[in-house]
Design a protein around this motif. Structure first.
Motif, PDB file in Angstrom:
ATOM      1  N   SER B 261       0.826  -1.203   0.000  1.00  0.00           N
ATOM      2  CA  SER B 261       0.000   0.000   0.000  1.00  0.00           C
ATOM      3  C   SER B 261       0.862   1.254   0.000  1.00  0.00           C
ATOM      4  O   SER B 261       1.847   1.336   0.726  1.00  0.00           O
ATOM      5  CB  SER B 261      -0.875   0.041   1.253  1.00  0.00           C
ATOM      6  OG  SER B 261      -1.769  -1.032   1.231  1.00  0.00           O
ATOM      7  N   PHE B 263       0.137   5.107   0.851  1.00  0.00           N
ATOM      8  CA  PHE B 263      -0.830   6.093   1.332  1.00  0.00           C
ATOM      9  C   PHE B 263      -0.316   7.441   0.888  1.00  0.00           C
ATOM     10  O   PHE B 263       0.491   8.072   1.566  1.00  0.00           O
ATOM     11  CB  PHE B 263      -0.979   5.996   2.843  1.00  0.00           C
ATOM     12  CG  PHE B 263      -1.458   4.639   3.249  1.00  0.00           C
ATOM     13  CD1 PHE B 263      -2.792   4.304   3.095  1.00  0.00           C
ATOM     14  CD2 PHE B 263      -0.586   3.683   3.719  1.00  0.00           C
ATOM     15  CE1 PHE B 263      -3.244   3.034   3.422  1.00  0.00           C
ATOM     16  CE2 PHE B 263      -1.021   2.414   4.050  1.00  0.00           C
ATOM     17  CZ  PHE B 263      -2.354   2.090   3.905  1.00  0.00           C
ATOM     18  N   ILE B 446     -17.576  13.377  -3.433  1.00  0.00           N
ATOM     19  CA  ILE B 446     -16.181  13.562  -3.841  1.00  0.00           C
ATOM     20  C   ILE B 446     -15.248  13.915  -2.691  1.00  0.00           C
ATOM     21  O   ILE B 446     -14.043  13.965  -2.884  1.00  0.00           O
ATOM     22  CB  ILE B 446     -16.041  14.651  -4.934  1.00  0.00           C
ATOM     23  CG1 ILE B 446     -16.528  16.009  -4.415  1.00  0.00           C
ATOM     24  CG2 ILE B 446     -16.762  14.230  -6.210  1.00  0.00           C
ATOM     25  CD1 ILE B 446     -16.206  17.171  -5.342  1.00  0.00           C
ATOM     26  N   SER B 447     -15.788  14.158  -1.488  1.00  0.00           N
ATOM     27  CA  SER B 447     -14.878  14.711  -0.485  1.00  0.00           C
ATOM     28  C   SER B 447     -14.717  13.844   0.749  1.00  0.00           C
ATOM     29  O   SER B 447     -15.600  13.108   1.163  1.00  0.00           O
ATOM     30  CB  SER B 447     -15.313  16.115  -0.092  1.00  0.00           C
ATOM     31  OG  SER B 447     -16.670  16.145   0.226  1.00  0.00           O
ATOM     32  N   GLY B 448     -13.513  13.948   1.321  1.00  0.00           N
ATOM     33  CA  GLY B 448     -13.206  13.248   2.559  1.00  0.00           C
ATOM     34  C   GLY B 448     -13.731  13.996   3.767  1.00  0.00           C
ATOM     35  O   GLY B 448     -14.199  13.407   4.735  1.00  0.00           O
ATOM     36  N   ARG B 449     -13.642  15.325   3.718  1.00  0.00           N
ATOM     37  CA  ARG B 449     -14.172  16.161   4.806  1.00  0.00           C
ATOM     38  C   ARG B 449     -15.107  17.172   4.165  1.00  0.00           C
ATOM     39  O   ARG B 449     -14.713  17.895   3.253  1.00  0.00           O
ATOM     40  CB  ARG B 449     -13.028  16.863   5.547  1.00  0.00           C
ATOM     41  CG  ARG B 449     -13.483  17.795   6.669  1.00  0.00           C
ATOM     42  CD  ARG B 449     -12.339  18.162   7.636  1.00  0.00           C
ATOM     43  NE  ARG B 449     -11.162  18.677   6.949  1.00  0.00           N
ATOM     44  CZ  ARG B 449     -10.732  19.953   7.024  1.00  0.00           C
ATOM     45  NH1 ARG B 449     -11.380  20.853   7.759  1.00  0.00           N
ATOM     46  NH2 ARG B 449      -9.640  20.325   6.375  1.00  0.00           N
ATOM     47  N   HIS B 466     -11.093  13.448   9.288  1.00  0.00           N
ATOM     48  CA  HIS B 466     -10.695  12.582   8.183  1.00  0.00           C
ATOM     49  C   HIS B 466      -9.898  13.438   7.220  1.00  0.00           C
ATOM     50  O   HIS B 466     -10.445  14.322   6.560  1.00  0.00           O
ATOM     51  CB  HIS B 466     -11.909  11.962   7.483  1.00  0.00           C
ATOM     52  CG  HIS B 466     -11.484  10.995   6.420  1.00  0.00           C
ATOM     53  ND1 HIS B 466     -10.835   9.821   6.708  1.00  0.00           N
ATOM     54  CD2 HIS B 466     -11.552  11.049   5.070  1.00  0.00           C
ATOM     55  CE1 HIS B 466     -10.545   9.192   5.594  1.00  0.00           C
ATOM     56  NE2 HIS B 466     -10.957   9.908   4.574  1.00  0.00           N
ATOM     57  N   PRO B 470     -11.414  10.743  -1.804  1.00  0.00           N
ATOM     58  CA  PRO B 470     -11.393   9.920  -3.013  1.00  0.00           C
ATOM     59  C   PRO B 470     -10.288  10.330  -3.989  1.00  0.00           C
ATOM     60  O   PRO B 470      -9.894  11.495  -4.040  1.00  0.00           O
ATOM     61  CB  PRO B 470     -12.783  10.145  -3.614  1.00  0.00           C
ATOM     62  CG  PRO B 470     -13.649  10.488  -2.441  1.00  0.00           C
ATOM     63  CD  PRO B 470     -12.755  11.300  -1.534  1.00  0.00           C
ATOM     64  N   PHE B 471      -9.834   9.370  -4.756  1.00  0.00           N
ATOM     65  CA  PHE B 471      -8.843   9.603  -5.801  1.00  0.00           C
ATOM     66  C   PHE B 471      -9.300  10.728  -6.720  1.00  0.00           C
ATOM     67  O   PHE B 471     -10.467  10.774  -7.057  1.00  0.00           O
ATOM     68  CB  PHE B 471      -8.667   8.305  -6.607  1.00  0.00           C
ATOM     69  CG  PHE B 471      -7.552   8.341  -7.591  1.00  0.00           C
ATOM     70  CD1 PHE B 471      -6.284   7.958  -7.222  1.00  0.00           C
ATOM     71  CD2 PHE B 471      -7.778   8.768  -8.899  1.00  0.00           C
ATOM     72  CE1 PHE B 471      -5.237   7.999  -8.135  1.00  0.00           C
ATOM     73  CE2 PHE B 471      -6.729   8.813  -9.812  1.00  0.00           C
ATOM     74  CZ  PHE B 471      -5.465   8.431  -9.430  1.00  0.00           C
ATOM     75  N   ASP B 476      -5.885   6.189  -1.507  1.00  0.00           N
ATOM     76  CA  ASP B 476      -6.789   5.255  -0.847  1.00  0.00           C
ATOM     77  C   ASP B 476      -7.739   6.012   0.080  1.00  0.00           C
ATOM     78  O   ASP B 476      -7.368   6.404   1.183  1.00  0.00           O
ATOM     79  CB  ASP B 476      -5.997   4.207  -0.060  1.00  0.00           C
ATOM     80  CG  ASP B 476      -6.878   3.042   0.380  1.00  0.00           C
ATOM     81  OD1 ASP B 476      -8.109   3.239   0.512  1.00  0.00           O
ATOM     82  OD2 ASP B 476      -6.339   1.944   0.590  1.00  0.00           O
ATOM     83  N   ALA B 477      -8.969   6.188  -0.387  1.00  0.00           N
ATOM     84  CA  ALA B 477      -9.954   7.014   0.315  1.00  0.00           C
ATOM     85  C   ALA B 477     -10.369   6.442   1.660  1.00  0.00           C
ATOM     86  O   ALA B 477     -10.992   7.124   2.457  1.00  0.00           O
ATOM     87  CB  ALA B 477     -11.198   7.186  -0.562  1.00  0.00           C
ATOM     88  N   ARG B 478     -10.001   5.188   1.933  1.00  0.00           N
ATOM     89  CA  ARG B 478     -10.462   4.556   3.172  1.00  0.00           C
ATOM     90  C   ARG B 478      -9.651   4.964   4.388  1.00  0.00           C
ATOM     91  O   ARG B 478     -10.003   4.617   5.507  1.00  0.00           O
ATOM     92  CB  ARG B 478     -10.422   3.032   3.025  1.00  0.00           C
ATOM     93  CG  ARG B 478     -11.511   2.505   2.105  1.00  0.00           C
ATOM     94  CD  ARG B 478     -11.225   1.079   1.750  1.00  0.00           C
ATOM     95  NE  ARG B 478      -9.868   0.984   1.206  1.00  0.00           N
ATOM     96  CZ  ARG B 478      -9.299  -0.127   0.791  1.00  0.00           C
ATOM     97  NH1 ARG B 478      -9.949  -1.250   0.872  1.00  0.00           N
ATOM     98  NH2 ARG B 478      -8.081  -0.115   0.295  1.00  0.00           N
ATOM     99  N   PHE B 479      -8.538   5.674   4.149  1.00  0.00           N
ATOM    100  CA  PHE B 479      -7.649   5.952   5.269  1.00  0.00           C
ATOM    101  C   PHE B 479      -7.364   7.442   5.418  1.00  0.00           C
ATOM    102  O   PHE B 479      -7.327   8.169   4.438  1.00  0.00           O
ATOM    103  CB  PHE B 479      -6.350   5.173   5.110  1.00  0.00           C
ATOM    104  CG  PHE B 479      -6.581   3.681   5.166  1.00  0.00           C
ATOM    105  CD1 PHE B 479      -6.623   3.028   6.388  1.00  0.00           C
ATOM    106  CD2 PHE B 479      -6.818   2.952   4.014  1.00  0.00           C
ATOM    107  CE1 PHE B 479      -6.869   1.657   6.455  1.00  0.00           C
ATOM    108  CE2 PHE B 479      -7.061   1.581   4.071  1.00  0.00           C
ATOM    109  CZ  PHE B 479      -7.090   0.931   5.297  1.00  0.00           C
ATOM    110  N   THR B 480      -7.172   7.853   6.658  1.00  0.00           N
ATOM    111  CA  THR B 480      -6.829   9.232   6.972  1.00  0.00           C
ATOM    112  C   THR B 480      -5.368   9.298   7.375  1.00  0.00           C
ATOM    113  O   THR B 480      -4.818   8.308   7.875  1.00  0.00           O
ATOM    114  CB  THR B 480      -7.713   9.763   8.126  1.00  0.00           C
ATOM    115  OG1 THR B 480      -7.315  11.104   8.449  1.00  0.00           O
ATOM    116  CG2 THR B 480      -7.587   8.921   9.401  1.00  0.00           C
ATOM    117  N   HIS B 485      -7.332   7.328  13.751  1.00  0.00           N
ATOM    118  CA  HIS B 485      -7.599   6.256  12.800  1.00  0.00           C
ATOM    119  C   HIS B 485      -6.494   6.111  11.749  1.00  0.00           C
ATOM    120  O   HIS B 485      -6.489   5.148  10.989  1.00  0.00           O
ATOM    121  CB  HIS B 485      -8.960   6.454  12.129  1.00  0.00           C
ATOM    122  CG  HIS B 485     -10.107   6.306  13.087  1.00  0.00           C
ATOM    123  ND1 HIS B 485     -10.918   7.352  13.454  1.00  0.00           N
ATOM    124  CD2 HIS B 485     -10.537   5.241  13.813  1.00  0.00           C
ATOM    125  CE1 HIS B 485     -11.824   6.934  14.332  1.00  0.00           C
ATOM    126  NE2 HIS B 485     -11.614   5.657  14.576  1.00  0.00           N
TER     127      HIS B 485
END
Lengths: 529, 529
Positions: B261, B263, B446-449, B466, B470-471, B476-480, B485
């Motif tokens: 991975s 990040f 489209i946004s993380g925050r 967060h 998203p790309f 990788d949109a799943r991780f901050t 986290h």
């Protein structure tokens, strides 16, 4: 209920293509009459358009309604009754009892996700309330939860026509999370897939889900799967199958303009290491248990124990004799397809043909029917195993290799050759474990599930299960395909900053109307704010 | 404390290479005297060998000891005192006050991870106890927790010499999770990196961490970073920087025999959408706030608001006038490097040169010193924005484009062009939000925050943050990368099946000696079993 043989695109049937295929019956080496239409690229496009459109709408369907949808799927699958089981046994060669168990597991998986949705805490709501008077800058109100990612592509797998197929371990969590699902049906059981798709469509319609929440396409080649994975609307892929197949999808997904995750489970040899004290005290008994695990379901489980490591210590002869006798007497069983069966014998014979590998046993108990796999075990020294990487590879089917090491130093060296695995098993008497820290550490490092005194076959569906493991067992060791945490593959976090309570999702509202556990200002609580 | 200019390989200094570079001082366009030795490939190999060796040992260090290590790092950083801040202001051009704040944030980040480790529940212990009498098959005891993955490669970023560098947002959670850390120091602030590395090494030594838990290598080119990412012992990569740089690392990591991975946080235009009622009621005030956000830190934040969308409605003139005046008067500031400054003007001028883009304001308040970035804003119609994808790209620096749409239909169309972002902001009066469901939905997608009535600059370090998206905002949109986290990037689950209590990790033992929250038979509880 009649098999349609057409692609399920939203709530319509579609059969543009003249390219058709039929169900293969492995036990009779023959074909069933129904025709299945491979999807065209236009049908793929139409499917993904519908999924994209459904994506926004389905994401807003409350979790309790999504739970109703999942339960409706279980009801519709059960309503298919014996017809589904009978079709499955024809298409897969698996016995009815196994298929009954697998259907129950599939119902259980979906029900567990419905329960998870109804309980609700899985969205991992995390809240930090504002500190408007903080200096030098005020702290804003921030609240975060897991949200769906968009359309998910699921490839049905050959070896589990229910549990890893149309409504299986990838489909359930994809739908539970709030994502539209597009299934590429496995060509080895198209009739089972067709009936299951009808159940899902009925369930979606009667619980009022938006059209496009589910589609299923056929193909007995690679064109449809490739087009689905490359489609810009696809946001993740679930796959269980071969290393070659998994990596092909993985590469396709990485080469997209927007790379997406491929959750590919790609095979594993699931090593079992037997320590000396255990061997001494359990030799005969474990030989028998192991033979059962190796031959279970014609060895067509991703958790099949392909490599077993022992040392030349007391009990070895008794263990080998028991293992050998049991394998010799274990009946052959029908493999899923002619291709899988042919490949089994090819790889088994390839293993037997390696230098200094001996045949420990090949079952002489051959059942009636075509595509029979004979349970077979080989034997090689630790030294020869270490020197020959070809012996470290998976043989899909009821085959296992016994590696006899001259001492525990050689055992450590042999075990250290192993790459990522779904499982490892350590057979040990409790007080000998501390004497082998390096072996224990390496087995832990390479495995997703680390078993003590048990065989790897049998994957319990429960929250603590981790069905995954370091590469090459899976493409992403951080995620499981079994159990509640498998939903984490198909969500992402989104933080909301400065939103008024009335506009927040229910999971994040002050009053906590869903009554879920949340992390509020660093405290885990269900209390309202 | 003297800057060494050598590579920190475990507890030794190493300088095999004759290839050296020096610190650039952007405000004076000159170089500082110290020489930094780029690492050789042999040094990379030695570093990774040490990391691999430390991996097993460090994974067994109890969480409370890892917490002591993190706190020791904060103490050693603070002990560097003003020397660190002074070096940082020379190497980055950032003002001392900003650097003091960033150092405090870095200490805070590390302290939050120490707190997380001491509390302990983050390992997500999940336990299902055995049901030996269950039929048809007994249920085994299974227990799962998060475990470290192995050596993590972290690339220091140019724009945060503390918070996203040697001991920053990637390094802290990598170490907290139990993984050896290898930092590739950013060549734009090698002296700060050197001093910080000394702090980390001291902290590791005095808390008794295994050698290899931390190393730091220099390079002003790509050779060392490439070799680190390709090294088989590397298990994950953390990076914050350009899209080009992030994708280059991503591709390298995917082409490995074992993909890992990456990040990568790769930039974002952080759209702000101003709805009509808000514009009417907050025109002058928000013009001023926005100008502050656009020019903050010479616009060198990944959360800089690069695109601002409005409609031709009441308040627009007042808003534009206020925004314009404020930008005209905002002082220029020193950019991080000559390359970044040159690129800023190139991209800004490229944006200004597009059809129908007008200069709304270019600051005339130029500060003393070299590498000064003038805050600059452009203006374009919704129609022209939609037609020209070149305008959708990030301009790294104090630039923002105002997109004036003729109505909310055009606004929706313009916003729909946007791809994945770290943040989106919606400026709205509460009761108008419901009138624009499609705009709200797309911004959320489209946004993380997702911010309401706030600017995106300022990333609060707290559990609910967060910082991801998203790309192409991240890989990788799943991780901050910010907040507790972020540790999830550097762990994976491992299940233990059938283990006796005495051999289980403390987090999974019946007595719950760590007193953590666990999911036991589907109930969240800290009670012993």
């Amino acid at each position: 209920m009649a098999i349609q043989g057409k692609n399920y695109i939203g709530y319509s049937l579609s059969a543009q293509n003249q390219r058709i295929f039929q169900s293969y019956v492995p036990i009779t080496d023959s074909f069933l009459p129904e025709k299945f239409h491979a999807a065209t690229l236009q049908e793929v496009e139409k499917t993904m358009e519908l999924a994209e459109k459904a994506s926004g709408e389905y994401a807003l369907v409350p979790a309790s309604k999504r739970a109703d949808f999942l339960i409706a799927i279980t009801e519709e699958i059960l309503a298919l009754g014996d017809e589904l089981l009978e079709r499955a046994t024809l298409e897969t060669g698996l016995p009815i009892a196994r298929l009954q168990g697998e259907r129950a597991r599939t119902i259980n998986q979906l029900t567990q996700f419905a329960d998870l949705l109804r309980e609700g805490s899985w969205v991992d709501a995390t809240i930090d309330t504002a500190l408007p008077d903080r200096t030098p800058v005020p702290k804003p109100d921030i609240r975060k939860m897991l949200v769906p990612i968009g359309p998910v592509i699921v490839f049905g797998s050959s070896n589990f026509p229910f549990a890893y197929s149309v409504a299986g371990v990838d489909s359930g969590p994809a739908l539970a999370a709030g994502n539209p699902l597009i299934v590429k049906a496995h060509a080895a059981h198209p009739g089972v897939s067709d009936l299951t798709a009808q159940a899902v469509v009925k369930a979606a319609q009667r619980t009022g889900m938006p059209e496009g929440v589910f589609s299923m396409l056929y193909d007995d080649g690679f064109e449809v799967g490739t087009a689905l994975v490359k489609h810009p609307a696809a946001k993740a892929v679930g796959f269980t199958g071969s290393f070659k197949g998994g990596m092909a999808l993985y590469k396709l997904a990485q080469e997209r303009e927007e790379p997406i995750s491929v959750f590919a489970e790609m095979g594993s040899v699931n090593p079992i290491v037997i320590l000396p004290e255990y061997l001494k005290s359990h030799a005969a008994e474990f030989g028998k248990t192991l033979a059962g695990s190796v031959s279970l379901g014609a060895g067509q489980f991703c958790t099949n124990p392909g490599l077993v490591f022992v040392t030349e210590t007391e009990g070895l002869d008794l263990f080998e004799a028991s293992y050998q006798t049991e394998i010799l007497n274990t009946a052959s069983s029908t493999m899923l397809t002619a291709g899988i069966c042919k490949n089994y014998y090819k790889l088994r014979d390839h293993a037997f043909a390696q230098d200094n590998v001996t045949q420990l046993a090949v079952s002489e108990n051959i059942s009636a029917g075509e595509n029979q796999a004979q349970p077979s075990i080989g034997r090689v020294s630790g030294k020869d195993f270490i020197a020959n990487p070809k012996l470290h590879e998976e043989v899909f089917g009821p085959f296992s290799l016994l590696i006899v090491c001259k001492d525990t130093a050689e055992l450590l060296e042999a075990v250290s050759q192993l790459k990522g695995q779904l499982t490892s098993s350590l057979m040990a008497v409790e007080n000998e474990v501390g004497s082998y820290p390096a072996i224990v550490q390496h087995l832990g490092k390479i495995s997703g599930r680390f078993i003590m005194n048990g065989v790897p076959t049998g994957v319990e569906v429960c929250p603590s299960m981790h069905h995954g493991g370091p590469f090459p067992a899976t493409a992403d060791a951080r995620f499981t395909s079994v159990g509640r945490h498998s939903i984490l593959r198909f969500v992402r976090p989104r933080a909301y900053q400065g939103w008024p309570d009335s506009l927040l999702p229910d999971a994040l509202k002050n009053a906590n109307p869903l009554n879920i556990l949340r992390l509020v200002n660093n405290e885990t609580t269900a209390r309202p704010i």
